[in-house]
Design an enzyme around this catalytic site. Sequence first.
Site, PDB file in Angstrom:
ATOM      1  N   LEU A 190      43.404  41.688  18.356  1.00 13.23           N
ATOM      2  CA  LEU A 190      44.061  40.377  18.215  1.00 13.23           C
ATOM      3  C   LEU A 190      44.003  39.558  19.502  1.00 13.23           C
ATOM      4  O   LEU A 190      44.613  38.505  19.603  1.00 13.23           O
ATOM      5  CB  LEU A 190      45.514  40.567  17.768  1.00 13.23           C
ATOM      6  CG  LEU A 190      45.672  41.269  16.411  1.00 13.23           C
ATOM      7  CD1 LEU A 190      47.150  41.411  16.049  1.00 13.23           C
ATOM      8  CD2 LEU A 190      44.927  40.515  15.308  1.00 13.23           C
ATOM      9  N   ARG A 196      49.979  44.925  18.090  1.00 12.31           N
ATOM     10  CA  ARG A 196      50.710  43.823  17.453  1.00 12.31           C
ATOM     11  C   ARG A 196      50.260  43.698  16.001  1.00 12.31           C
ATOM     12  O   ARG A 196      49.213  44.228  15.621  1.00 12.31           O
ATOM     13  CB  ARG A 196      50.381  42.491  18.143  1.00 12.31           C
ATOM     14  CG  ARG A 196      50.788  42.424  19.587  1.00 12.31           C
ATOM     15  CD  ARG A 196      50.506  41.033  20.142  1.00 12.31           C
ATOM     16  NE  ARG A 196      49.115  40.810  20.529  1.00 12.31           N
ATOM     17  CZ  ARG A 196      48.520  39.635  20.521  1.00 12.31           C
ATOM     18  NH1 ARG A 196      49.159  38.558  20.118  1.00 12.31           N
ATOM     19  NH2 ARG A 196      47.251  39.510  20.916  1.00 12.31           N
ATOM     20  N   TYR A 202      44.165  46.209  37.994  1.00  9.11           N
ATOM     21  CA  TYR A 202      43.153  45.969  36.956  1.00  9.11           C
ATOM     22  C   TYR A 202      41.797  46.525  37.412  1.00  9.11           C
ATOM     23  O   TYR A 202      41.129  47.263  36.683  1.00  9.11           O
ATOM     24  CB  TYR A 202      43.065  44.463  36.719  1.00  9.11           C
ATOM     25  CG  TYR A 202      42.068  44.017  35.680  1.00  9.11           C
ATOM     26  CD1 TYR A 202      42.240  44.319  34.335  1.00  9.11           C
ATOM     27  CD2 TYR A 202      40.958  43.245  36.042  1.00  9.11           C
ATOM     28  CE1 TYR A 202      41.335  43.872  33.376  1.00  9.11           C
ATOM     29  CE2 TYR A 202      40.050  42.793  35.089  1.00  9.11           C
ATOM     30  CZ  TYR A 202      40.248  43.111  33.760  1.00  9.11           C
ATOM     31  OH  TYR A 202      39.357  42.663  32.815  1.00  9.11           O
ATOM     32  N   LYS A 247      39.407  49.520  36.024  1.00 10.33           N
ATOM     33  CA  LYS A 247      38.054  49.237  35.522  1.00 10.33           C
ATOM     34  C   LYS A 247      37.030  50.168  36.187  1.00 10.33           C
ATOM     35  O   LYS A 247      36.137  50.693  35.517  1.00 10.33           O
ATOM     36  CB  LYS A 247      37.682  47.764  35.739  1.00 10.33           C
ATOM     37  CG  LYS A 247      38.404  46.800  34.809  1.00 10.33           C
ATOM     38  CD  LYS A 247      38.140  47.093  33.333  1.00 10.33           C
ATOM     39  CE  LYS A 247      38.818  46.133  32.392  1.00 10.33           C
ATOM     40  NZ  LYS A 247      38.742  46.549  30.979  1.00 10.33           N
TER      41      LYS A 247
HETATM   42  P1  NAD Z   1      43.575  40.121  25.589  1.00  4.50           P
HETATM   43  O1  NAD Z   1      44.674  40.316  26.575  1.00  4.50           O
HETATM   44  O2  NAD Z   1      43.342  38.774  25.041  1.00  4.50           O
HETATM   45  O3  NAD Z   1      43.779  41.122  24.357  1.00  4.50           O
HETATM   46  C1  NAD Z   1      44.129  42.465  24.545  1.00  4.50           C
HETATM   47  C2  NAD Z   1      44.708  42.978  23.246  1.00  4.50           C
HETATM   48  O4  NAD Z   1      45.087  44.338  23.453  1.00  4.50           O
HETATM   49  C3  NAD Z   1      45.967  42.219  22.801  1.00  4.50           C
HETATM   50  O5  NAD Z   1      45.814  41.773  21.462  1.00  4.50           O
HETATM   51  C4  NAD Z   1      47.080  43.257  22.907  1.00  4.50           C
HETATM   52  O6  NAD Z   1      48.069  43.139  21.899  1.00  4.50           O
HETATM   53  C5  NAD Z   1      46.293  44.556  22.761  1.00  4.50           C
HETATM   54  N1  NAD Z   1      46.992  45.710  23.346  1.00  4.50           N
HETATM   55  C6  NAD Z   1      47.730  45.766  24.483  1.00  4.50           C
HETATM   56  N2  NAD Z   1      48.236  47.000  24.631  1.00  4.50           N
HETATM   57  C7  NAD Z   1      47.803  47.746  23.596  1.00  4.50           C
HETATM   58  C8  NAD Z   1      47.982  49.085  23.190  1.00  4.50           C
HETATM   59  N3  NAD Z   1      48.746  49.936  23.894  1.00  4.50           N
HETATM   60  N4  NAD Z   1      47.360  49.514  22.059  1.00  4.50           N
HETATM   61  C9  NAD Z   1      46.612  48.671  21.323  1.00  4.50           C
HETATM   62  N5  NAD Z   1      46.419  47.377  21.633  1.00  4.50           N
HETATM   63  C10 NAD Z   1      47.005  46.915  22.763  1.00  4.50           C
HETATM   64  O7  NAD Z   1      42.243  40.708  26.264  1.00  4.50           O
HETATM   65  P2  NAD Z   1      40.726  40.264  25.992  1.00  4.50           P
HETATM   66  O8  NAD Z   1      40.447  39.085  26.834  1.00  4.50           O
HETATM   67  O9  NAD Z   1      40.450  40.218  24.546  1.00  4.50           O
HETATM   68  O10 NAD Z   1      39.982  41.486  26.707  1.00  4.50           O
HETATM   69  C11 NAD Z   1      39.569  42.640  26.007  1.00  4.50           C
HETATM   70  C12 NAD Z   1      38.882  43.553  26.988  1.00  4.50           C
HETATM   71  O11 NAD Z   1      37.811  42.873  27.635  1.00  4.50           O
HETATM   72  C13 NAD Z   1      39.785  44.086  28.115  1.00  4.50           C
HETATM   73  O12 NAD Z   1      39.395  45.394  28.435  1.00  4.50           O
HETATM   74  C14 NAD Z   1      39.448  43.180  29.280  1.00  4.50           C
HETATM   75  O13 NAD Z   1      39.670  43.802  30.505  1.00  4.50           O
HETATM   76  C15 NAD Z   1      37.974  42.948  29.046  1.00  4.50           C
HETATM   77  N6  NAD Z   1      37.506  41.727  29.699  1.00  4.50           N
HETATM   78  C16 NAD Z   1      37.952  40.508  29.281  1.00  4.50           C
HETATM   79  C17 NAD Z   1      37.497  39.367  29.923  1.00  4.50           C
HETATM   80  C18 NAD Z   1      37.960  38.003  29.524  1.00  4.50           C
HETATM   81  O14 NAD Z   1      37.672  37.024  30.231  1.00  4.50           O
HETATM   82  N7  NAD Z   1      38.649  37.858  28.407  1.00  4.50           N
HETATM   83  C19 NAD Z   1      36.588  39.483  30.991  1.00  4.50           C
HETATM   84  C20 NAD Z   1      36.186  40.744  31.397  1.00  4.50           C
HETATM   85  C21 NAD Z   1      36.631  41.867  30.729  1.00  4.50           C
HETATM   86  N1  SER Z   2      38.968  37.330  32.652  1.00 12.29           N
HETATM   87  C1  SER Z   2      39.368  38.579  33.228  1.00 12.29           C
HETATM   88  C2  SER Z   2      40.526  38.398  34.135  1.00 12.29           C
HETATM   89  O1  SER Z   2      40.579  37.351  34.755  1.00 12.29           O
HETATM   90  C3  SER Z   2      38.214  39.177  34.002  1.00 12.29           C
HETATM   91  O2  SER Z   2      38.157  40.511  33.775  1.00 12.29           O
HETATM   92  O3  SER Z   2      41.332  39.258  34.238  1.00 12.29           O
END
Ligand code: NAD
Ligand code: SER
Length: 321
Positions: A12, A38, A144, A148
Amino acid sequence: MATASILVTGALGQIGTELVPALRARHGESAVVASDVRSPRAGSPAGEGPFAHVDCTHIRELDNVVRRHRVATVYHLAALLSAVGEEKPRVAWEVNMGGLYRVLEVARTHGCAVFLPSSIGAFGPSTPARATPQVTVQRPTTMYGVTKVASELLCDYYHSRFGLDTRGLRLPGLISHVAPPGGGTTDYAVEIFYEAVRQRRYICYLRPDTCLDLMYMPDALRAMMELMEADPARLVHRNAFNLSAMAFTPAQLAAEIRRHVPGFEVDYEIDPVRQAIADSWPDAVDDSAARDEWGWKPEHDLASTTRDMLEKLRARLPTRS
Ligand code: NAD
Ligand code: SER
């Protein structure tokens, strides 16, 4: 019994909200189980097909859903992002490491492949900031980043020790218009578009000259799916590949938006926590390993991302006349 074969945790969030429909378009609706701690809101794309409530730190919940849906591949997205991770470092460790460890253990039991998104946050101030190599110093200064780097290593370990098919990408900050970002350092590059459309004004928490790698969501979704479909014999750097599409500063992004939103104003009120995090990350990484080993090629640059973001948001948001 359902016949789904792909599980998405954290479905989500910013990525999962778009990855789930993309996977369903490719593999069929019933083949993809979305899951999150959620519950989906009415109308959420992830909630339109199979959905399971799964806390990734609870191994029994993971095991049940993998068994019940005969899951073959897990896209493990559940995690806390960089800024939230600095507010709650203990929770970040428990969710990011505790969740991954349990996902890997369940995957080992059932023979699942695992995709794990790492991040530019896996680098730190002693990493070369420009053309950051695939293999280089990784001494991050955030919780974080610590999780990672440890996640990349744990996925390598499960591959070499148990033969698990683990694969990962060091994603840049992602720009998207469907679900809001979840509390990262690069969130400004999403918020700025919403405020450009709504108010023609944005207050940015990073300095105007802060250069970071960013990527438009359609490229990121394609990268994840292409990596998981790549010939494993060609993958030398499984966990995790540097990935790049564009690198820019808030000032450069504001100038590009101004080409479409005349008079758009940006003020700067620096948040010292997120600024320090951004300063510790590379300006732009070298993604030649991804290009060589599985044919990665981005399709969106700053100009096309800006054009598309504004078009999509103008169709949806009230605009200031
Ligand atoms: P987000 O914060 O938008 O979503 C994370 C989701 O994980 C949320 O829906 C939350 O409810 C869920 N969550 C939290 N704790 C949980 C648990 N214990 N069990 C199950 N679900 C749980 O994050 P995102 O941007 O969608 O990122 C997803 C992944 O990609 C992460 O590992 C993040 O580090 C990585 N990432 C994201 C970005 C970015 O810019 N969005 C960049 C680099 C890496
Ligand atoms: N968009 C992410 C953050 O800023 C990069 O992993 O945490």
